[in-house]
Design an enzyme around this catalytic site. Structure first.
Site, short mmCIF file in Angstrom:
data_model
loop_
_atom_site.label_atom_id
_atom_site.label_comp_id
_atom_site.label_asym_id
_atom_site.label_seq_id
_atom_site.Cartn_x
_atom_site.Cartn_y
_atom_site.Cartn_z
CE LYS A 102 4.30 0.88 0.94
NZ LYS A 102 4.62 2.17 1.57
CE LYS B 128 2.02 4.89 4.33
NZ LYS B 128 2.77 4.52 5.30
#
Length: 251
Positions: free
Chosen positions: A87, A29
């Site tokens: 995700k 991320k």
């Protein structure tokens, strides 16, 4: 319970590789772009190459708007770049139907390219602060869309934590709803070692952490430390053994 660790780049991924025996999933991320900020495709590829081949890579595609086509393209980019778990943070979805629209597009884009990849629909425990979909709606959204995992995180990283916004009982209900729908249940949001016991007892499948394994406990300025990853895993193993022993004793 699987341990998901979120490095912020290749250097921290190499630290994760040093602790590979203690973790299960490496999550890519970009924290400075949000709770589920998306990193660059080349960073996903570099991290995929930097960690052992048997460790799956998870990649966030962002705290996304209600734009199914845009999000589907981003999700395809993540899986093409080497991610196994994709995700999606449903930040801009205000109704369950909007969430389903986005996730159905993501599931099709991802599964058409890589059927074995896992799609994660993520909501936010502090949804009331940003106006997005109710956290307990996530298992139904994920199931209706054909996703594999329902997840809760926190949207605003201001020191508040998962259990500050959603009680342990509500988290248990989230896990129950996910399992009833045939999904895995993932929980994150400034998780500390003290939270491992409750998370274990309610049957959480995946726990996501960053700050707890960073120097000084700081997800932004601290760096992931292999010894802290090992310590977190040891505590997970201890609680798992105690929980299993308790279940056996009751039965």
């Amino acid at each position: 319970m699987l341990l998901l660790i979120s490095p912020d780049g290749v250097e921290e991924a190499l630290d994760c590789a040093k602790a590979a025996q203690h973790l299960d999933i490496v999550d890519v991320k970009k924290p400075d772009e949000g709770s589920l900020g998306a990193n660059f495709p080349w960073v996903i590829r570099e991290i995929r190459d930097a960690i052992p081949a048997d460790k799956p890579v998870s990649a966030t595609v962002g705290d996304v708007p209600y734009k199914p086509g845009t999000v589907a393209q981003a999700a395809l980019g993540a899986v093409v770049s080497g991610a196994t778990y994709i995700k999606v943070g449903l930040y801009g979805c205000t109704t369950p139907d909007q969430g389903v629209d986005v996730m159905r597009a993501v599931v099709r884009a991802v599964k058409d390219h890589c059927p074995e990849a896992l799609v994660v629909a993520s909501g936010y425990a502090d949804a009331h602060r940003i106006g997005c979909v109710n956290p307990l709606a996530l298992p139904d959204i994920a199931a209706r869309a054909g996703a594999d995992v329902a997840m809760l995180d926190t949207a605003i990283k201001d020191g508040t934590r998962l259990f500050d916004h959603v009680s342990p009982d509500a988290c248990a209900e989230f896990v129950r709803l996910a399992h009833a729908a045939g999904l895995l249940a993932a929980l994150a949001g400034s998780i500390k070692q003290a939270d491992i016991g409750p998370l274990t007892r309610i049957g959480t499948d995946i726990v996501g952490v960053r700050g707890a394994v960073c120097e000084g406990g700081d997800r932004n300025t601290g760096r992931i430390q292999p010894h802290l990853v090992a310590s977190f895993r040891a505590e997970m193993d201890r609680h798992a053994q105690e929980h299993a022993a308790g279940v056996t004793a009751v039965s």
